[in-house]
Design a protein around this motif. Structure first.
Motif, PDB file in Angstrom:
ATOM      1  N   CYS A  33       0.849  -1.184   0.000  1.00 50.29           N
ATOM      2  CA  CYS A  33       0.000   0.000   0.000  1.00 50.29           C
ATOM      3  C   CYS A  33       0.889   1.240   0.000  1.00 50.29           C
ATOM      4  O   CYS A  33       1.701   1.437   0.908  1.00 50.29           O
ATOM      5  CB  CYS A  33      -0.909  -0.003   1.228  1.00 50.29           C
ATOM      6  SG  CYS A  33      -1.768   1.546   1.533  1.00 50.29           S
ATOM      7  N   VAL A  34       0.764   2.065  -1.033  1.00 50.95           N
ATOM      8  CA  VAL A  34       1.558   3.283  -1.168  1.00 50.95           C
ATOM      9  C   VAL A  34       0.705   4.352  -1.833  1.00 50.95           C
ATOM     10  O   VAL A  34      -0.291   4.049  -2.485  1.00 50.95           O
ATOM     11  CB  VAL A  34       2.843   3.058  -1.988  1.00 50.95           C
ATOM     12  CG1 VAL A  34       3.880   2.288  -1.176  1.00 50.95           C
ATOM     13  CG2 VAL A  34       2.543   2.318  -3.286  1.00 50.95           C
ATOM     14  N   GLY A  35       1.110   5.609  -1.680  1.00 49.84           N
ATOM     15  CA  GLY A  35       0.327   6.676  -2.266  1.00 49.84           C
ATOM     16  C   GLY A  35       1.117   7.942  -2.497  1.00 49.84           C
ATOM     17  O   GLY A  35       2.271   8.073  -2.080  1.00 49.84           O
ATOM     18  N   TRP A  36       0.473   8.878  -3.184  1.00 49.62           N
ATOM     19  CA  TRP A  36       1.028  10.198  -3.463  1.00 49.62           C
ATOM     20  C   TRP A  36       0.194  11.266  -2.777  1.00 49.62           C
ATOM     21  O   TRP A  36      -1.037  11.195  -2.773  1.00 49.62           O
ATOM     22  CB  TRP A  36       1.056  10.483  -4.967  1.00 49.62           C
ATOM     23  CG  TRP A  36       2.097   9.731  -5.719  1.00 49.62           C
ATOM     24  CD1 TRP A  36       1.931   8.576  -6.421  1.00 49.62           C
ATOM     25  CD2 TRP A  36       3.468  10.101  -5.859  1.00 49.62           C
ATOM     26  NE1 TRP A  36       3.122   8.202  -6.994  1.00 49.62           N
ATOM     27  CE2 TRP A  36       4.082   9.112  -6.661  1.00 49.62           C
ATOM     28  CE3 TRP A  36       4.239  11.158  -5.389  1.00 49.62           C
ATOM     29  CZ2 TRP A  36       5.427   9.152  -7.009  1.00 49.62           C
ATOM     30  CZ3 TRP A  36       5.583  11.206  -5.720  1.00 49.62           C
ATOM     31  CH2 TRP A  36       6.158  10.214  -6.526  1.00 49.62           C
ATOM     32  N   PHE A  37       0.879  12.259  -2.239  1.00 48.03           N
ATOM     33  CA  PHE A  37       0.268  13.437  -1.643  1.00 48.03           C
ATOM     34  C   PHE A  37       0.925  14.676  -2.232  1.00 48.03           C
ATOM     35  O   PHE A  37       1.978  14.587  -2.858  1.00 48.03           O
ATOM     36  CB  PHE A  37       0.436  13.431  -0.122  1.00 48.03           C
ATOM     37  CG  PHE A  37      -0.288  12.310   0.573  1.00 48.03           C
ATOM     38  CD1 PHE A  37      -1.476  12.548   1.252  1.00 48.03           C
ATOM     39  CD2 PHE A  37       0.211  11.017   0.548  1.00 48.03           C
ATOM     40  CE1 PHE A  37      -2.148  11.517   1.899  1.00 48.03           C
ATOM     41  CE2 PHE A  37      -0.448   9.980   1.184  1.00 48.03           C
ATOM     42  CZ  PHE A  37      -1.633  10.236   1.858  1.00 48.03           C
ATOM     43  N   ARG A  38       0.295  15.824  -2.027  1.00 45.94           N
ATOM     44  CA  ARG A  38       0.915  17.077  -2.453  1.00 45.94           C
ATOM     45  C   ARG A  38       0.580  18.176  -1.462  1.00 45.94           C
ATOM     46  O   ARG A  38      -0.422  18.123  -0.754  1.00 45.94           O
ATOM     47  CB  ARG A  38       0.470  17.469  -3.869  1.00 45.94           C
ATOM     48  CG  ARG A  38      -1.001  17.820  -3.999  1.00 45.94           C
ATOM     49  CD  ARG A  38      -1.354  18.043  -5.458  1.00 45.94           C
ATOM     50  NE  ARG A  38      -2.749  18.427  -5.632  1.00 45.94           N
ATOM     51  CZ  ARG A  38      -3.343  18.540  -6.811  1.00 45.94           C
ATOM     52  NH1 ARG A  38      -2.674  18.298  -7.932  1.00 45.94           N
ATOM     53  NH2 ARG A  38      -4.631  18.899  -6.873  1.00 45.94           N
ATOM     54  N   GLN A  39       1.454  19.174  -1.426  1.00 50.56           N
ATOM     55  CA  GLN A  39       1.249  20.308  -0.544  1.00 50.56           C
ATOM     56  C   GLN A  39       1.798  21.570  -1.195  1.00 50.56           C
ATOM     57  O   GLN A  39       2.962  21.624  -1.570  1.00 50.56           O
ATOM     58  CB  GLN A  39       1.927  20.080   0.811  1.00 50.56           C
ATOM     59  CG  GLN A  39       1.597  21.143   1.837  1.00 50.56           C
ATOM     60  CD  GLN A  39       2.042  20.760   3.234  1.00 50.56           C
ATOM     61  OE1 GLN A  39       2.934  19.933   3.408  1.00 50.56           O
ATOM     62  NE2 GLN A  39       1.413  21.354   4.232  1.00 50.56           N
ATOM     63  N   ASP A 100       2.428   0.424   9.226  1.00 52.07           N
ATOM     64  CA  ASP A 100       1.780  -0.840   9.519  1.00 52.07           C
ATOM     65  C   ASP A 100       1.104  -1.349   8.250  1.00 52.07           C
ATOM     66  O   ASP A 100      -0.077  -1.107   8.014  1.00 52.07           O
ATOM     67  CB  ASP A 100       0.774  -0.683  10.655  1.00 52.07           C
ATOM     68  CG  ASP A 100       0.221  -2.011  11.145  1.00 52.07           C
ATOM     69  OD1 ASP A 100       0.456  -3.043  10.491  1.00 52.07           O
ATOM     70  OD2 ASP A 100      -0.457  -2.006  12.189  1.00 52.07           O
ATOM     71  N   GLN A 101       1.867  -2.055   7.427  1.00 54.54           N
ATOM     72  CA  GLN A 101       1.337  -2.563   6.172  1.00 54.54           C
ATOM     73  C   GLN A 101       0.309  -3.669   6.394  1.00 54.54           C
ATOM     74  O   GLN A 101      -0.572  -3.862   5.557  1.00 54.54           O
ATOM     75  CB  GLN A 101       2.467  -3.050   5.268  1.00 54.54           C
ATOM     76  CG  GLN A 101       3.263  -1.924   4.621  1.00 54.54           C
ATOM     77  CD  GLN A 101       2.511  -1.285   3.460  1.00 54.54           C
ATOM     78  OE1 GLN A 101       1.849  -1.974   2.682  1.00 54.54           O
ATOM     79  NE2 GLN A 101       2.615   0.028   3.337  1.00 54.54           N
ATOM     80  N   TYR A 115      -2.039  10.416   8.441  1.00 53.42           N
ATOM     81  CA  TYR A 115      -0.736  10.931   8.013  1.00 53.42           C
ATOM     82  C   TYR A 115       0.367  10.617   9.006  1.00 53.42           C
ATOM     83  O   TYR A 115       1.499  10.320   8.600  1.00 53.42           O
ATOM     84  CB  TYR A 115      -0.799  12.444   7.806  1.00 53.42           C
ATOM     85  CG  TYR A 115      -1.627  12.924   6.635  1.00 53.42           C
ATOM     86  CD1 TYR A 115      -2.338  12.051   5.830  1.00 53.42           C
ATOM     87  CD2 TYR A 115      -1.665  14.283   6.336  1.00 53.42           C
ATOM     88  CE1 TYR A 115      -3.085  12.514   4.762  1.00 53.42           C
ATOM     89  CE2 TYR A 115      -2.415  14.757   5.272  1.00 53.42           C
ATOM     90  CZ  TYR A 115      -3.121  13.869   4.481  1.00 53.42           C
ATOM     91  OH  TYR A 115      -3.857  14.332   3.422  1.00 53.42           O
ATOM     92  N   GLU A 116       0.049  10.701  10.298  1.00 56.02           N
ATOM     93  CA  GLU A 116       1.061  10.510  11.328  1.00 56.02           C
ATOM     94  C   GLU A 116       1.584   9.086  11.380  1.00 56.02           C
ATOM     95  O   GLU A 116       2.636   8.835  11.966  1.00 56.02           O
ATOM     96  CB  GLU A 116       0.505  10.921  12.701  1.00 56.02           C
ATOM     97  CG  GLU A 116      -0.581   9.994  13.251  1.00 56.02           C
ATOM     98  CD  GLU A 116      -1.977  10.326  12.759  1.00 56.02           C
ATOM     99  OE1 GLU A 116      -2.119  11.128  11.805  1.00 56.02           O
ATOM    100  OE2 GLU A 116      -2.937   9.774  13.326  1.00 56.02           O
ATOM    101  N   ASN A 117       0.877   8.152  10.745  1.00 54.51           N
ATOM    102  CA  ASN A 117       1.289   6.754  10.728  1.00 54.51           C
ATOM    103  C   ASN A 117       2.037   6.364   9.459  1.00 54.51           C
ATOM    104  O   ASN A 117       2.343   5.188   9.264  1.00 54.51           O
ATOM    105  CB  ASN A 117       0.072   5.844  10.911  1.00 54.51           C
ATOM    106  CG  ASN A 117      -0.566   5.980  12.270  1.00 54.51           C
ATOM    107  OD1 ASN A 117       0.088   6.354  13.244  1.00 54.51           O
ATOM    108  ND2 ASN A 117      -1.852   5.683  12.354  1.00 54.51           N
ATOM    109  N   ASN A 118       2.331   7.336   8.594  1.00 52.11           N
ATOM    110  CA  ASN A 118       3.027   7.070   7.343  1.00 52.11           C
ATOM    111  C   ASN A 118       4.516   7.373   7.431  1.00 52.11           C
ATOM    112  O   ASN A 118       4.939   8.260   8.171  1.00 52.11           O
ATOM    113  CB  ASN A 118       2.463   7.925   6.206  1.00 52.11           C
ATOM    114  CG  ASN A 118       1.035   7.568   5.851  1.00 52.11           C
ATOM    115  OD1 ASN A 118       0.590   6.440   6.072  1.00 52.11           O
ATOM    116  ND2 ASN A 118       0.320   8.513   5.269  1.00 52.11           N
TER     117      ASN A 118
END
Length: 130
Positions: A33-39, A100-101, A115-118
């Motif tokens: 499980c992976v992802g993209w975010f932006r800010q 935690d995968q 977010y805090e768990n990534n």
């Protein structure tokens, strides 16, 4: 621990395309499980796209139909193909993976939302002009 390293950002005109990459190392669990975010400056970080261990994908409404998340055959590199880029896409783009995968197996996007768990990469800048 997991290390994530983004690359491929740059400057592009509106309507153009970019592909950003994220090399992931250090997984001790088989889940992917992976992802993209932006800010953007002065704005909250937002989820862009996610891909689960089963290959299922999800996208933010703002990028749906324009962006595509994928991974390579070895599942150690994550990609975000960005087409028809708009000025509002200008942001620092980050890849992320839940620590935690095992828990992420029950819902990748939900796990990434905490977010805090990534684990996070350092980010790669995407700038879209005119």
């Amino acid at each position: 621990q997991v290390q994530l390293l983004e690359s491929g950002g740059g400057s592009v005109q509106a309507g153009g395309s970019l592909r950003v990459s994220c090399v992931i190392s250090g997984y001790t669990y088989s889940g992917d499980c992976v992802g993209w975010f932006r800010q953007a400056p002065g704005k909250e970080r937002e989820a862009v796209a996610a891909i689960g261990s089963d290959g299922g994908t999800s996208y933010a409404q703002s990028v749906k139909g324009r962006f595509t998340i994928s991974r390579d055959n070895a599942m150690n590199t994550l990609y975000l193909q960005m087409n028809d880029l708009k000025p509002e896409d200008t942001a620092m783009y980050y890849c992320a993976a839940p620590r935690d995968q095992k828990a992420a197996n029950s819902g990748c996007a939900r796990a990434l939302a905490l977010y805090e768990n990534n684990d996070w990469g350092q980010g790669t800048q995407v700038t879209v002009s005119s």
